[in-house]
Design an enzyme around this catalytic site. Structure first.
Site, mmCIF file in Angstrom:
data_model
loop_
_atom_site.group_PDB
_atom_site.id
_atom_site.type_symbol
_atom_site.label_atom_id
_atom_site.label_comp_id
_atom_site.label_asym_id
_atom_site.label_seq_id
_atom_site.Cartn_x
_atom_site.Cartn_y
_atom_site.Cartn_z
ATOM 1 N N GLU A 54 -10.872 -2.530 4.413
ATOM 2 C CA GLU A 54 -9.520 -2.010 4.632
ATOM 3 C C GLU A 54 -9.372 -0.629 3.994
ATOM 4 O OE1 GLU A 54 -6.638 -5.858 4.898
ATOM 5 O OE2 GLU A 54 -6.971 -5.130 2.885
ATOM 6 N N TYR B 128 1.714 -1.429 10.036
ATOM 7 C CA TYR B 128 0.729 -1.514 8.961
ATOM 8 C C TYR B 128 0.336 -0.117 8.473
ATOM 9 C CZ TYR B 128 -0.113 -6.576 8.861
ATOM 10 O OH TYR B 128 -0.016 -7.926 8.668
ATOM 11 N N ARG C 108 -7.773 -1.300 11.461
ATOM 12 C CA ARG C 108 -6.480 -0.746 11.001
ATOM 13 C C ARG C 108 -6.635 0.335 9.931
ATOM 14 N NH1 ARG C 108 -6.310 -6.278 9.513
ATOM 15 N NH2 ARG C 108 -6.894 -6.651 7.342
ATOM 16 N N ASP D 127 0.794 -1.235 0.000
ATOM 17 C CA ASP D 127 0.000 0.000 0.000
ATOM 18 C C ASP D 127 0.830 1.291 0.000
ATOM 19 O OD1 ASP D 127 -1.568 -2.117 0.758
ATOM 20 O OD2 ASP D 127 -2.274 -1.236 2.630
HETATM 21 C C1 FRU Z 1 -4.014 -3.671 2.508
HETATM 22 C C2 FRU Z 1 -3.444 -4.133 3.848
HETATM 23 C C3 FRU Z 1 -3.830 -3.185 4.974
HETATM 24 C C4 FRU Z 1 -2.729 -3.405 5.965
HETATM 25 C C5 FRU Z 1 -1.531 -3.598 5.068
HETATM 26 C C6 FRU Z 1 -0.488 -4.547 5.590
HETATM 27 O O1 FRU Z 1 -3.295 -4.166 1.438
HETATM 28 O O2 FRU Z 1 -3.850 -5.443 4.139
HETATM 29 O O3 FRU Z 1 -5.110 -3.385 5.502
HETATM 30 O O4 FRU Z 1 -2.569 -2.330 6.833
HETATM 31 O O5 FRU Z 1 -2.032 -4.085 3.837
HETATM 32 O O6 FRU Z 1 0.617 -4.567 4.735
#
Ligand code: FRU
Length: 468
Positions: free
Chosen positions: A218, A100, A159, A41
């Site tokens: 997410e 994250y 998150r 991300d």
């Molecule tokens: C989305 C995700 C988020 C998380 C991150 C972990 O791709 O799963 O929800 O914070 O990637 O790398």
């Protein structure tokens, strides 16, 4: 620091990895990508003190999702990027299973990161802390620790804080899963970034009559745009439909009226943000001049990503190009930012029968075509078909070899395509739709136009622009 330092291993991985990645014919020439390991991300995208900053989920050690740091690039123009010191590593108990995703804010002149400290336990359960880190004079980030524990009523899947300021208050949206395993977006507010009050659920299962909305949402991002509010988020577990939501997980948007007083978002239906094979976890920021700019991860988790051939060269994934957003006629429009025109070399124009059109080198290319019927073959590895139903993009599955198809439905009048060595981004009708996909042709790879219709073609080869 309470956990053993991984710095020596990271340094070795970068020293060994970068030359291997750069020697790979699929390594992007103008899209940001990791110098080694896995990138996912975009995080902490912000214009701050005269520069853009783009952080990213990064496992420098391996091409998998087991270890998550925040890498950091900066840029004056969103085109030429430079490496900055790595921002976050999972070296505290509260972020030991990964730093994250999250966002960045300007807190009284201090560049401040808001991220999720992910903690996994041996029994398979997990918890999550929303945490802060502040930039120091040397460009490193000092962790300020957790500011929000897991809210009651949710599993450990809470998150991806996206934080912004409005009328002197801080607001944060979080992606969440409730105890019945249904996806939600939560809203919090704060006077100082450190003490947060819950304001309730603003989207997801049970909000605005929504049902069957998947098991986890997410990477939410809520912002005002052209007289409305847009919520972008990535619902996991949405049912596949014949022509949309065909990737393992989609990125979606909805528009509506957001009421700060009542912390309520009265929104319309979900739409897919990008109809291609690879697009996930986008994040937006406001540019210096007020434009709303989006960058996405040109990848999707849990699908065929681990079969991508670049893993054999020690790197995987890239970002999309930055896109300017606009809301018009009930649609979210996305267009490549105008700054990208700097990459264009000489312009060529051509008109005639598609099958007589010049054959172009796919590696670094931009082209625009006004047409309604056409086939475009990209190095024999991905194929675009344009007809009265819209667009179809076809490529072979990396696992079974069967042909997989993605669709954009509607009347197509014009396409603008941006190619890098292993990606195509197709902008439809000036941004009404986008299809972003990776592909892995043998280079030199050719773009060939096919079909009997008359087309008007403009094209440029693009300069390479690697991160410095
Ligand atoms: C989305 C995700 C988020 C998380 C991150 C972990 O791709 O799963 O929800 O914070 O990637 O790398």
């Amino acid at each position: 620091m309470t956990r053993p330092s991984r710095w020596p291993a990271v340094l070795q991985a970068v020293m060994k990895g970068q030359p291997r990645a750069f020697a790979d014919s699929h390594y992007p020439q103008w899209h940001p990508a990791p110098v080694t390991g896995l990138m996912n991300d975009p995080n902490g995208f912000i214009w701050f003190a005269g520069r853009y900053h783009l952080f990213y989920q990064w496992n420098p050690l391996d091409c998998d999702h087991r270890y998550k740091c925040w890498g950091h690039w900066s840029s004056a123009d969103l085109v030429h990027w430079q490496h900055e010191p790595m921002a976050l590593m999972p070296d505290e108990e509260y972020d030991r299973s990964g730093c994250y995703s999250g966002s960045a804010v300007d807190n009284n002149g201090v560049l401040t990161l808001c991220y999720t400290g992910n903690v996994k336990f041996d029994d398979g359960s997990r918890t999550a802390w929303q945490c802060l880190a502040e930039e120091q004079d040397d460009g490193s980030f000092k962790k300020r620790g957790p500011v929000l524990p897991l809210p009651e009523g949710y599993t450990g899947h809470v998150r991806d804080p996206k934080v912004w300021q409005h009328d002197g208050q801080w607001y944060m949206v979080l992606g969440a899963q409730d105890l019945q395993k249904r996806g939600k977006v939560l809203l919090f507010n704060s006077a100082d970034l450190y003490s947060w009050q819950p304001c309730g659920e603003i989207a997801g299962h049970g909000v605005n009559g929504m049902t069957d909305a998947g098991y986890m949402w997410e990477c939410p991002d809520l912002f005002a745009l052209d007289g409305t509010h847009i919520l972008i988020c990535c619902p996991q577990g949405l049912a596949r439909e014949p022509h949309r939501y065909l990737n393992t997980y989609p990125a979606t948007w909805m528009s509506g009226a957001f009421d700060y007083q009542h912390a309520a978002f009265d929104h319309g239906e979900l739409h897919e943000l990008d109809a291609g094979f690879e697009f996930y976890a986008p994040q937006t920021t406001t540019a210096e001049d007020g434009r709303r700019i989006l960058i996405g991860w040109m990848g999707v988790p849990d699908g065929e990503e681990m079969l991508q051939p670049t893993r054999a060269h020690g790197w995987i994934h890239q970002m999309t190009c930055p896109r300017e957003l606009a809301y018009r006629d009930g649609t979210l429009w996305q267009t490549p930012i105008r700054e990208l025109a700097q990459l264009r070399e000489a312009e060529h124009q051509w008109q005639g029968n598609a099958s007589d059109a010049p054959i172009l080198d796919a590696a670094r290319l931009e082209f625009e075509i006004a047409a309604s019927h056409l086939n475009v073959d990209f190095g024999g590895a991905i194929r675009l078909t344009m007809d009265e139903n819209g667009l179809r993009l076809e490529r072979a599955s990396l696992s079974t070899g069967e042909t997989l198809t993605r669709y954009w439905q509607g009347e197509v009048r014009h396409i603008r395509v941006l190619c890098d060595r292993s990606s195509v981004e197709i902008f439809i009708n000036g941004g009404e739709g986008v299809m972003s996909s990776r592909y892995f042709p043998v280079h030199p790879a050719q773009v060939r136009f096919e079909g009997a219709s008359n087309i008007t073609l403009r094209y440029w080869s693009l300069r390479s622009c690697m991160i410095e």
